[in-house]
Design a protein around this motif. Structure first.
Motif, PDB file in Angstrom:
ATOM      1  N   ASP A  24       0.842  -1.202   0.000  1.00  0.00           N
ATOM      2  CA  ASP A  24       0.000   0.000   0.000  1.00  0.00           C
ATOM      3  C   ASP A  24       0.869   1.241   0.000  1.00  0.00           C
ATOM      4  O   ASP A  24       1.959   1.244   0.577  1.00  0.00           O
ATOM      5  CB  ASP A  24      -0.891   0.002   1.251  1.00  0.00           C
ATOM      6  CG  ASP A  24      -2.078  -0.921   1.106  1.00  0.00           C
ATOM      7  OD1 ASP A  24      -3.044  -0.507   0.463  1.00  0.00           O
ATOM      8  OD2 ASP A  24      -2.008  -2.048   1.629  1.00  0.00           O
ATOM      9  N   ASP A  25       0.363   2.311  -0.611  1.00  0.00           N
ATOM     10  CA  ASP A  25       1.059   3.594  -0.542  1.00  0.00           C
ATOM     11  C   ASP A  25       0.240   4.635   0.216  1.00  0.00           C
ATOM     12  O   ASP A  25       0.664   5.775   0.377  1.00  0.00           O
ATOM     13  CB  ASP A  25       1.447   4.099  -1.933  1.00  0.00           C
ATOM     14  CG  ASP A  25       0.259   4.387  -2.820  1.00  0.00           C
ATOM     15  OD1 ASP A  25      -0.866   3.959  -2.491  1.00  0.00           O
ATOM     16  OD2 ASP A  25       0.447   5.036  -3.860  1.00  0.00           O
ATOM     17  N   ASN A  26      -0.914   4.217   0.716  1.00  0.00           N
ATOM     18  CA  ASN A  26      -1.776   5.083   1.520  1.00  0.00           C
ATOM     19  C   ASN A  26      -1.710   4.582   2.968  1.00  0.00           C
ATOM     20  O   ASN A  26      -2.330   3.578   3.316  1.00  0.00           O
ATOM     21  CB  ASN A  26      -3.206   5.047   0.991  1.00  0.00           C
ATOM     22  CG  ASN A  26      -4.145   5.922   1.788  1.00  0.00           C
ATOM     23  OD1 ASN A  26      -4.040   6.047   3.014  1.00  0.00           O
ATOM     24  ND2 ASN A  26      -5.100   6.521   1.095  1.00  0.00           N
ATOM     25  N   GLU A  27      -0.938   5.279   3.791  1.00  0.00           N
ATOM     26  CA  GLU A  27      -0.707   4.830   5.158  1.00  0.00           C
ATOM     27  C   GLU A  27      -1.996   4.705   5.966  1.00  0.00           C
ATOM     28  O   GLU A  27      -2.184   3.725   6.701  1.00  0.00           O
ATOM     29  CB  GLU A  27       0.259   5.775   5.866  1.00  0.00           C
ATOM     30  CG  GLU A  27       0.632   5.326   7.255  1.00  0.00           C
ATOM     31  CD  GLU A  27       1.692   6.201   7.895  1.00  0.00           C
ATOM     32  OE1 GLU A  27       2.261   5.759   8.911  1.00  0.00           O
ATOM     33  OE2 GLU A  27       1.947   7.317   7.396  1.00  0.00           O
ATOM     34  N   GLN A  28      -2.882   5.663   5.837  1.00  0.00           N
ATOM     35  CA  GLN A  28      -4.124   5.629   6.611  1.00  0.00           C
ATOM     36  C   GLN A  28      -4.989   4.435   6.217  1.00  0.00           C
ATOM     37  O   GLN A  28      -5.536   3.742   7.078  1.00  0.00           O
ATOM     38  CB  GLN A  28      -4.904   6.932   6.451  1.00  0.00           C
ATOM     39  CG  GLN A  28      -6.151   7.000   7.317  1.00  0.00           C
ATOM     40  CD  GLN A  28      -5.850   6.839   8.804  1.00  0.00           C
ATOM     41  OE1 GLN A  28      -4.894   7.401   9.327  1.00  0.00           O
ATOM     42  NE2 GLN A  28      -6.674   6.072   9.496  1.00  0.00           N
ATOM     43  N   ALA A  29      -5.133   4.190   4.933  1.00  0.00           N
ATOM     44  CA  ALA A  29      -5.925   3.039   4.471  1.00  0.00           C
ATOM     45  C   ALA A  29      -5.324   1.733   4.979  1.00  0.00           C
ATOM     46  O   ALA A  29      -6.044   0.843   5.434  1.00  0.00           O
ATOM     47  CB  ALA A  29      -6.009   3.038   2.948  1.00  0.00           C
TER      48      ALA A  29
END
Length: 126
Positions: free
Chosen positions: A54-59
């Motif tokens: 993933d590159d979206n830390e929150q997701a």
């Protein structure tokens, strides 16, 4: 570092929250974790390590909490095909699973989580 787990079996799980096949394999992976988290295989502990692309830390972090993924979770927050980890571990598809033996050798690999249980059972029987 993988060397931190020397002397143990390590189940490496390469995955991402946006990967439908990864999500489909998650229930089996969770069952395997529950089965092996307090069990020894051929006298060695078993550790689970999931490596997210993933590159979206929150997701990524929200998904881990929501799905109660209790084992080691890591990510460089770099997309799969751009991530040097993909080249290092020859990841051509996700999910990909590896079982690393206590001596650091590869005991087996799979793209289906149930195979991890088979690989660990074979290692335990040897």
């Amino acid at each position: 570092s993988l060397s931190d787990f020397k002397g143990k079996y390590v189940v490496l799980d390469f995955w991402a929250t946006w990967c439908k096949d990864c999500i489909n394999e998650l229930p089996v992976l969770k069952d395997l974790y529950q089965e092996y988290k307090d069990k020894k295989v051929a006298g060695a502990d078993v550790e689970f390590v999931s490596v997210s692309f993933d590159d979206n830390e929150q997701a990524w972090k929200s998904f881990i909490v929501r799905e109660n993924m209790e084992w080691h979770q890591i990510s460089t927050l770099v997309k799969w095909k751009q991530n040097p980890i993909s080249d290092l571990y020859k990841i051509g598809w996700i999910p990909t699973f590896y079982v690393i033996a206590p001596d650091g050798s590869i005991a087996g690999s799979a793209i289906k989580a149930f195979r991890i249980g088979e690989i660990l059972a074979i290692q335990d029987a040897q």
